[in-house]
Design a protein around this motif. Structure first.
Motif, mmCIF file in Angstrom:
data_model
loop_
_atom_site.group_PDB
_atom_site.id
_atom_site.type_symbol
_atom_site.label_atom_id
_atom_site.label_comp_id
_atom_site.label_asym_id
_atom_site.label_seq_id
_atom_site.Cartn_x
_atom_site.Cartn_y
_atom_site.Cartn_z
ATOM 1 N N ASP A 244 4.052 3.067 -16.562
ATOM 2 C CA ASP A 244 3.581 1.898 -15.829
ATOM 3 C C ASP A 244 4.463 0.691 -16.112
ATOM 4 O O ASP A 244 4.812 -0.075 -15.209
ATOM 5 C CB ASP A 244 2.131 1.595 -16.218
ATOM 6 N N ALA A 245 4.850 0.518 -17.374
ATOM 7 C CA ALA A 245 5.706 -0.624 -17.743
ATOM 8 C C ALA A 245 7.049 -0.543 -17.025
ATOM 9 O O ALA A 245 7.618 -1.567 -16.624
ATOM 10 C CB ALA A 245 5.908 -0.649 -19.252
ATOM 11 N N ARG A 246 7.568 0.659 -16.850
ATOM 12 C CA ARG A 246 8.840 0.817 -16.140
ATOM 13 C C ARG A 246 8.718 0.345 -14.691
ATOM 14 O O ARG A 246 9.616 -0.325 -14.162
ATOM 15 C CB ARG A 246 9.293 2.276 -16.169
ATOM 16 N N LEU A 247 7.593 0.659 -14.054
ATOM 17 C CA LEU A 247 7.393 0.188 -12.685
ATOM 18 C C LEU A 247 7.355 -1.333 -12.645
ATOM 19 O O LEU A 247 7.993 -1.958 -11.788
ATOM 20 C CB LEU A 247 6.097 0.767 -12.114
ATOM 21 N N GLN A 248 6.622 -1.945 -13.559
ATOM 22 C CA GLN A 248 6.502 -3.400 -13.539
ATOM 23 C C GLN A 248 7.846 -4.078 -13.750
ATOM 24 O O GLN A 248 8.092 -5.165 -13.219
ATOM 25 C CB GLN A 248 5.496 -3.864 -14.603
ATOM 26 N N ARG A 249 8.744 -3.450 -14.511
ATOM 27 C CA ARG A 249 10.060 -4.058 -14.767
ATOM 28 C C ARG A 249 10.924 -4.114 -13.512
ATOM 29 O O ARG A 249 11.763 -5.010 -13.378
ATOM 30 C CB ARG A 249 10.804 -3.284 -15.860
ATOM 31 N N VAL A 250 10.755 -3.169 -12.600
ATOM 32 C CA VAL A 250 11.673 -3.100 -11.452
ATOM 33 C C VAL A 250 11.096 -3.723 -10.187
ATOM 34 O O VAL A 250 11.797 -3.827 -9.178
ATOM 35 C CB VAL A 250 12.077 -1.633 -11.162
ATOM 36 N N VAL A 251 9.830 -4.157 -10.225
ATOM 37 C CA VAL A 251 9.185 -4.702 -9.026
ATOM 38 C C VAL A 251 9.485 -6.184 -8.886
ATOM 39 O O VAL A 251 9.527 -6.916 -9.872
ATOM 40 C CB VAL A 251 7.659 -4.471 -9.083
ATOM 41 N N ASP A 252 9.673 -6.622 -7.650
ATOM 42 C CA ASP A 252 9.785 -8.042 -7.346
ATOM 43 C C ASP A 252 8.409 -8.670 -7.474
ATOM 44 O O ASP A 252 7.451 -8.226 -6.848
ATOM 45 C CB ASP A 252 10.331 -8.213 -5.924
ATOM 46 N N GLY A 253 8.287 -9.735 -8.267
ATOM 47 C CA GLY A 253 6.991 -10.311 -8.594
ATOM 48 C C GLY A 253 6.162 -10.781 -7.422
ATOM 49 O O GLY A 253 4.943 -10.780 -7.481
ATOM 50 N N ALA A 254 6.797 -11.209 -6.317
ATOM 51 C CA ALA A 254 6.039 -11.771 -5.202
ATOM 52 C C ALA A 254 5.109 -10.746 -4.565
ATOM 53 O O ALA A 254 4.094 -11.103 -3.966
ATOM 54 C CB ALA A 254 6.986 -12.338 -4.152
ATOM 55 N N SER A 255 5.433 -9.460 -4.670
ATOM 56 C CA SER A 255 4.597 -8.407 -4.075
ATOM 57 C C SER A 255 4.157 -7.392 -5.131
ATOM 58 O O SER A 255 3.897 -6.243 -4.822
ATOM 59 C CB SER A 255 5.371 -7.684 -2.964
ATOM 60 N N ARG A 256 4.060 -7.843 -6.368
ATOM 61 C CA ARG A 256 3.795 -6.924 -7.481
ATOM 62 C C ARG A 256 2.468 -6.185 -7.322
ATOM 63 O O ARG A 256 2.382 -4.973 -7.529
ATOM 64 C CB ARG A 256 3.816 -7.686 -8.807
ATOM 65 N N ALA A 257 1.402 -6.890 -6.980
ATOM 66 C CA ALA A 257 0.092 -6.240 -6.850
ATOM 67 C C ALA A 257 0.098 -5.227 -5.708
ATOM 68 O O ALA A 257 -0.525 -4.160 -5.813
ATOM 69 C CB ALA A 257 -1.011 -7.279 -6.631
#
Length: 374
Positions: free
Chosen positions: A314-327
């Protein structure tokens, strides 16, 4: 922890039975619950990105409280169905919003590298909450039946929603964004809901690193559906009904220990993550071969190892996602997880715990393969 410390969790299936529902009707209710979550997952993720991630968490607690209040006031088939629809939407609201709020809050403080540690603590807290919740159910039911258990659960949901209001927004916005009043990142220009939804789904589908991370998380997280079978395993291995909940809690504590351990260890390389998940699969297979009550300890080892790796993926996904559309992106992963869980259900139906162990062993390659694809 509060959102999972609900006494009604351990009794609502019995509530359905005692109200007169049969196995087929109860299965339909669960299917309705799951279907609602699947349909609402991605739209509510985009709503959290566009509107308020903190607000989504508050709304999730209020909707869950409303569902339990319905069941307590007027228990019956159609009311149970309505409650599951409301609860399904609430669950979808919190899915993705919590991870996004947590990661962006840490990123704003320059501490995004601590996400896995904090997320591990969050996961461990949710699992540990099942222990006092089960104890509370055992005390409350003799004193006031399903009504008392239901109203206490409603109160706990409302307390969780109130605590969600205390979640502080990021002190500074993520790069390229501005902060709206509750701290949810939003583009400088006009950004409609449909644009947010399109951006999040597009990022999950078209950005290679994000797509691989989404698929990796969905593949491994689908294994979590195995917790539906822990009590059946214990019963099949000769554990008396009265001791069954106690031994199942051993597995729960194993999962909490695995998730919590992330906070106290350095992030292992992908090859070691794969090895750990493979070792977990071996422990589960050994338990399936032994088929004795003591085998529940091996199941706990499996669940702890699995939960440890799950937090890291899960942490790996959060690292590569653009924050504006993270949810939104995280909700896409959650939707895919619901679908991947079908593989586990099929494995259990076809070959029981041994085939589930084999499936886990095959999925152990996911962290290593995902690390090699960008």
């Amino acid at each position: 922890m509060l959102s999972d410390a609900l006494p009604l969790y351990s009794l609502y299936a019995l509530l359905f039975t005692d109200t007169g529902l049969g196995d087929g009707q109860i299965s339909l209710l669960f299917a309705l619950w799951s279907g609602t979550g699947i349909l609402a997952e991605v739209p509510t993720g985009a709503l959290a990105d566009r509107w308020s991630r903190r607000g989504a968490l508050v709304a999730a607690g209020l909707l869950q409280a409303a569902a339990f209040a319905l069941w307590t006031v007027a228990p019956g088939g159609w009311v149970f169905a309505a409650g599951f629809v409301v609860w399904g939407v609430g669950g979808a609201l919190s899915s993705g919003a919590l991870e996004a709020l947590l990661y962006d809050g840490l990123a704003a403080a320059g501490a995004q590298d601590r996400y896995a540690r904090v997320a591990g603590r969050v996961a461990a807290a949710g699992l540990l909450a099942q222990v006092p919740a089960a104890g509370a159910a055992a005390l409350l039911f003799p004193a006031g039946g399903y009504a008392l258990v239901g109203w206490v659960s409603v109160a706990v949901c409302l307390c969780a929603a109130a605590l969600a209001l205390r979640l502080r927004p990021p002190a500074t916005p993520a790069p390229g964004t501005v902060a709206v009043p509750d701290g949810t990142p939003e583009d400088d220009g006009p950004r409609g809901y449909l644009a947010t939804l399109r951006d999040g789904v597009g990022q999950a589908a078209r950005v290679p690193a994000v797509r691989v991370a989404v698929l990796a998380l969905a593949a491994i997280a689908g294994l979590d559906a195995v917790d539906e079978y822990f009590s059946l395993l214990a019963a099949g291995w000769g554990v008396p009904t009265g001791l069954n909940p106690v031994l199942v809690l051993v597995v729960t504590l194993g999962g909490a220990a695995g998730a919590g351990l992330v906070a106290y260890t350095a992030t292992p390389p992908p090859a070691l993550q794969s090895a750990l998940l493979g070792a977990a699969a071996t422990a589960l297979a050994a338990a399936g071969v032994l088929r004795v009550p003591a085998g529940i300890v091996l199941v706990a080892v499996f669940y702890g190892g699995y939960r440890y790796v799950l937090v890291l993926v899960d942490a790996r996904l959060q690292r590569v996602v653009d924050g504006a559309s993270r949810a939104t992106v995280t909700s896409v992963a959650a939707l895919a997880t619901e679908l991947s869980a079908l593989a586990l259900f099929g494995a259990w139906a076809a070959g029981g715990v041994l085939l589930v162990a084999a499936l886990t062993g095959a999925l152990a390659l996911v962290p290593l393969v995902a690390a090699g694809r960008r």
